[in-house]
Motif scaffolding. Structure first.
Motif, PDB file in Angstrom:
ATOM      1  N   ARG A 142       0.827  -1.210   0.000  1.00  0.00           N
ATOM      2  CA  ARG A 142       0.000   0.000   0.000  1.00  0.00           C
ATOM      3  C   ARG A 142       0.857   1.254   0.000  1.00  0.00           C
ATOM      4  NH1 ARG A 142      -5.449  -0.543   1.597  1.00  0.00           N
ATOM      5  NH2 ARG A 142      -6.057  -2.690   2.062  1.00  0.00           N
ATOM      6  N   ARG A 143       1.903   1.223   0.783  1.00  0.00           N
ATOM      7  CA  ARG A 143       2.779   2.387   0.849  1.00  0.00           C
ATOM      8  C   ARG A 143       3.482   2.610  -0.488  1.00  0.00           C
ATOM      9  NH1 ARG A 143       5.562   0.640   4.597  1.00  0.00           N
ATOM     10  NH2 ARG A 143       4.184   1.337   6.286  1.00  0.00           N
ATOM     11  N   ALA A 144       3.884   1.543  -1.135  1.00  0.00           N
ATOM     12  CA  ALA A 144       4.546   1.678  -2.429  1.00  0.00           C
ATOM     13  C   ALA A 144       3.576   2.191  -3.492  1.00  0.00           C
ATOM     14  CB  ALA A 144       5.144   0.333  -2.845  1.00  0.00           C
ATOM     15  N   LEU A 145       2.349   1.696  -3.457  1.00  0.00           N
ATOM     16  CA  LEU A 145       1.351   2.173  -4.422  1.00  0.00           C
ATOM     17  C   LEU A 145       1.007   3.639  -4.208  1.00  0.00           C
ATOM     18  CD1 LEU A 145      -1.106  -0.871  -4.608  1.00  0.00           C
ATOM     19  CD2 LEU A 145       0.435  -0.060  -6.408  1.00  0.00           C
ATOM     20  N   SER A 146       0.952   4.076  -2.957  1.00  0.00           N
ATOM     21  CA  SER A 146       0.641   5.485  -2.685  1.00  0.00           C
ATOM     22  C   SER A 146       1.730   6.407  -3.213  1.00  0.00           C
ATOM     23  CB  SER A 146       0.450   5.693  -1.187  1.00  0.00           C
ATOM     24  OG  SER A 146       1.642   5.412  -0.486  1.00  0.00           O
ATOM     25  N   HIS A 147       2.982   5.929  -3.220  1.00  0.00           N
ATOM     26  CA  HIS A 147       4.064   6.745  -3.777  1.00  0.00           C
ATOM     27  C   HIS A 147       4.093   6.703  -5.294  1.00  0.00           C
ATOM     28  CE1 HIS A 147       5.900   7.865   0.009  1.00  0.00           C
ATOM     29  NE2 HIS A 147       5.899   6.599   0.416  1.00  0.00           N
ATOM     30  N   LEU A 148       3.559   5.620  -5.875  1.00  0.00           N
ATOM     31  CA  LEU A 148       3.580   5.491  -7.324  1.00  0.00           C
ATOM     32  C   LEU A 148       2.429   6.206  -8.002  1.00  0.00           C
ATOM     33  CD1 LEU A 148       4.572   1.729  -7.691  1.00  0.00           C
ATOM     34  CD2 LEU A 148       6.040   3.724  -8.014  1.00  0.00           C
ATOM     35  N   LEU A 149       1.413   6.552  -7.239  1.00  0.00           N
ATOM     36  CA  LEU A 149       0.264   7.245  -7.832  1.00  0.00           C
ATOM     37  C   LEU A 149       0.671   8.629  -8.277  1.00  0.00           C
ATOM     38  CD1 LEU A 149      -2.604   6.252  -5.382  1.00  0.00           C
ATOM     39  CD2 LEU A 149      -2.127   5.301  -7.637  1.00  0.00           C
ATOM     40  N   SER A 150       0.027   9.105  -9.335  1.00  0.00           N
ATOM     41  CA  SER A 150       0.293  10.452  -9.831  1.00  0.00           C
ATOM     42  C   SER A 150      -0.231  11.485  -8.844  1.00  0.00           C
ATOM     43  CB  SER A 150      -0.377  10.646 -11.193  1.00  0.00           C
ATOM     44  OG  SER A 150      -1.757  10.390 -11.098  1.00  0.00           O
ATOM     45  N   PRO A 151       0.265  12.714  -8.858  1.00  0.00           N
ATOM     46  CA  PRO A 151      -0.152  13.736  -7.879  1.00  0.00           C
ATOM     47  C   PRO A 151      -1.644  14.040  -7.912  1.00  0.00           C
ATOM     48  CG  PRO A 151       1.858  14.405  -9.001  1.00  0.00           C
ATOM     49  CD  PRO A 151       1.374  13.181  -9.703  1.00  0.00           C
ATOM     50  N   GLU A 152      -2.281  14.010  -9.077  1.00  0.00           N
ATOM     51  CA  GLU A 152      -3.701  14.332  -9.131  1.00  0.00           C
ATOM     52  C   GLU A 152      -4.563  13.254  -8.494  1.00  0.00           C
ATOM     53  OE1 GLU A 152      -1.759  14.088 -11.736  1.00  0.00           O
ATOM     54  OE2 GLU A 152      -2.511  12.604 -13.182  1.00  0.00           O
ATOM     55  N   GLU A 153      -4.015  12.053  -8.259  1.00  0.00           N
ATOM     56  CA  GLU A 153      -4.792  10.983  -7.658  1.00  0.00           C
ATOM     57  C   GLU A 153      -4.639  10.943  -6.150  1.00  0.00           C
ATOM     58  OE1 GLU A 153      -3.539   7.486  -9.623  1.00  0.00           O
ATOM     59  OE2 GLU A 153      -4.971   7.689 -11.257  1.00  0.00           O
ATOM     60  N   LYS A 154      -3.832  11.792  -5.583  1.00  0.00           N
ATOM     61  CA  LYS A 154      -3.681  11.840  -4.131  1.00  0.00           C
ATOM     62  C   LYS A 154      -4.798  12.707  -3.555  1.00  0.00           C
ATOM     63  CE  LYS A 154       1.320  11.123  -4.228  1.00  0.00           C
ATOM     64  NZ  LYS A 154       2.652  11.675  -3.871  1.00  0.00           N
ATOM     65  N   VAL A 155      -5.967  12.146  -3.552  1.00  0.00           N
ATOM     66  CA  VAL A 155      -7.157  12.859  -3.111  1.00  0.00           C
ATOM     67  C   VAL A 155      -7.315  12.692  -1.619  1.00  0.00           C
ATOM     68  CG1 VAL A 155      -8.322  12.686  -5.330  1.00  0.00           C
ATOM     69  CG2 VAL A 155      -8.551  10.836  -3.682  1.00  0.00           C
ATOM     70  N   CYS A 156      -8.247  13.462  -1.053  1.00  0.00           N
ATOM     71  CA  CYS A 156      -8.469  13.444   0.378  1.00  0.00           C
ATOM     72  C   CYS A 156      -9.266  12.218   0.783  1.00  0.00           C
ATOM     73  CB  CYS A 156      -9.194  14.723   0.815  1.00  0.00           C
ATOM     74  SG  CYS A 156     -10.794  14.947   0.025  1.00  0.00           S
ATOM     75  N   GLU A 157      -9.269  11.971   2.081  1.00  0.00           N
ATOM     76  CA  GLU A 157     -10.064  10.879   2.623  1.00  0.00           C
ATOM     77  C   GLU A 157     -11.554  11.206   2.473  1.00  0.00           C
ATOM     78  OE1 GLU A 157      -9.098   8.060   3.779  1.00  0.00           O
ATOM     79  OE2 GLU A 157      -6.928   8.367   3.824  1.00  0.00           O
ATOM     80  N   PRO A 158     -12.440  10.209   2.334  1.00  0.00           N
ATOM     81  CA  PRO A 158     -12.173   8.760   2.229  1.00  0.00           C
ATOM     82  C   PRO A 158     -11.898   8.279   0.819  1.00  0.00           C
ATOM     83  CG  PRO A 158     -14.520   9.119   2.303  1.00  0.00           C
ATOM     84  CD  PRO A 158     -13.895  10.491   2.353  1.00  0.00           C
ATOM     85  N   ARG A 159     -11.768   9.178  -0.149  1.00  0.00           N
ATOM     86  CA  ARG A 159     -11.557   8.758  -1.521  1.00  0.00           C
ATOM     87  C   ARG A 159     -10.199   8.097  -1.691  1.00  0.00           C
ATOM     88  NH1 ARG A 159     -13.830  13.892  -5.102  1.00  0.00           N
ATOM     89  NH2 ARG A 159     -15.981  13.859  -4.291  1.00  0.00           N
ATOM     90  N   ALA A 160      -9.183   8.616  -1.002  1.00  0.00           N
ATOM     91  CA  ALA A 160      -7.842   8.050  -1.140  1.00  0.00           C
ATOM     92  C   ALA A 160      -7.793   6.613  -0.657  1.00  0.00           C
ATOM     93  CB  ALA A 160      -6.842   8.914  -0.368  1.00  0.00           C
ATOM     94  N   SER A 161      -8.478   6.308   0.435  1.00  0.00           N
ATOM     95  CA  SER A 161      -8.482   4.937   0.961  1.00  0.00           C
ATOM     96  C   SER A 161      -9.200   3.987   0.014  1.00  0.00           C
ATOM     97  CB  SER A 161      -9.141   4.912   2.339  1.00  0.00           C
ATOM     98  OG  SER A 161      -8.434   5.714   3.253  1.00  0.00           O
ATOM     99  N   ALA A 162     -10.344   4.415  -0.539  1.00  0.00           N
ATOM    100  CA  ALA A 162     -11.076   3.565  -1.473  1.00  0.00           C
ATOM    101  C   ALA A 162     -10.278   3.325  -2.744  1.00  0.00           C
ATOM    102  CB  ALA A 162     -12.429   4.193  -1.794  1.00  0.00           C
TER     103      ALA A 162
END
Length: 249
Positions: A30-50
């Protein structure tokens, strides 16, 4: 509807796949995927968790079924493309998204460059279809509700004042009756709408009877007047009478 296109190495490159292969635990993935996501996909909770859960279980499905790096990268991009198609509009488009998913899957199952390539085997296609149906499309409305914005309609109605009508009253209210219309109503009603008179006379051997009925009606005051007069004469004498006069307002 969008046209299907090849998704190999589009979101997860070969270097990204090597990074994911070096981690084993769920938290590290999960941590690796969160770093690999593009900046526009780093949305706020709860969207980021889903969104992170969607990508994590896709990678886990590929690991459990022994997918290669190419197959994992391709399915990851397909899921991301389907999700982007789902949330690009607030309308219900589940049929369009599912049709687009089938076209994307076939685009990576038939070797016909440059339109399609054979990334998945024929035996893998039913497993991929069942996985996507039982995970993403089973909860399609939930993803739709979380990731699409709420549409609110703010309706404002304004009226432009006419030079002739309506006229502004002293208390601030607007009356829509103009002077020509009022004059037309007065002419239609009139001061005296109906005036009529009826006179009757009857003669018999025993005497003579005279009668007269007069009626009149006035508008718009709503006053009605009526009068009935009767006179009777016989050989023995003269008798006169008057009955039935009245008015109704």
């Amino acid at each position: 509807m969008k046209r299907p296109h090849i998704c190999l190495w589009r979101d997860l490159t070969l270097s990204d796949m090597e990074t994911l292969e070096r981690v084993e635990s769920a938290e590290d993935v999960r941590r690796a995927l969160s770093h690999l996501l593009s900046p526009e996909e780093k949305v706020c909770e709860p969207r980021a968790s889903a969104l992170l859960d969607l990508y994590y279980f896709t990678v886990r499905f590929c690991r459990d079924n022994g997918f290669t790096r190419e197959q994992t990268s391709c399915l990851f991009s397909i899921m991301k493309e389907i999700h982007g198609t789902c949330v690009e509009t607030s309308l219900g488009n589940v049929d369009e998204c599912y049709q687009y998913f089938k076209e994307l899957l076939l685009c990576h199952a038939v070797h016909r460059p440059p339109f399609s390539i054979a990334v998945f085997t024929q035996q893998q296609l039913p497993h991929i279809s069942d996985y996507v149906l039982n995970t993403y499309f089973r909860h399609f409305k939930l993803y739709k509700y979380v990731f699409t914005p709420q549409v609110c309609l703010d309706l404002t109605v304004s009226y432009e004042e006419d030079s002739e009508s309506p006229e502004q009253e002293e208390n601030g209210n607007v009356t829509s009756t103009s002077r020509p219309l009022q004059e037309h109503e007065d002419q239609l009603l009139g001061q005296v709408v109906q005036e009529e008179g009826v006179e009757t006379r009857t003669t018999s051997p025993g005497g003579r009877t005279e009668g007269r009925v007069e009626t009149s009606t006035r508008f718009p005051k709503g006053r009605t007047e009526g009068r009935v007069e009767t006179r009777t004469t016989s050989p023995e004498g003269i008798a006169g009478g008057r009955k039935g006069s009245g008015s109704l307002k």
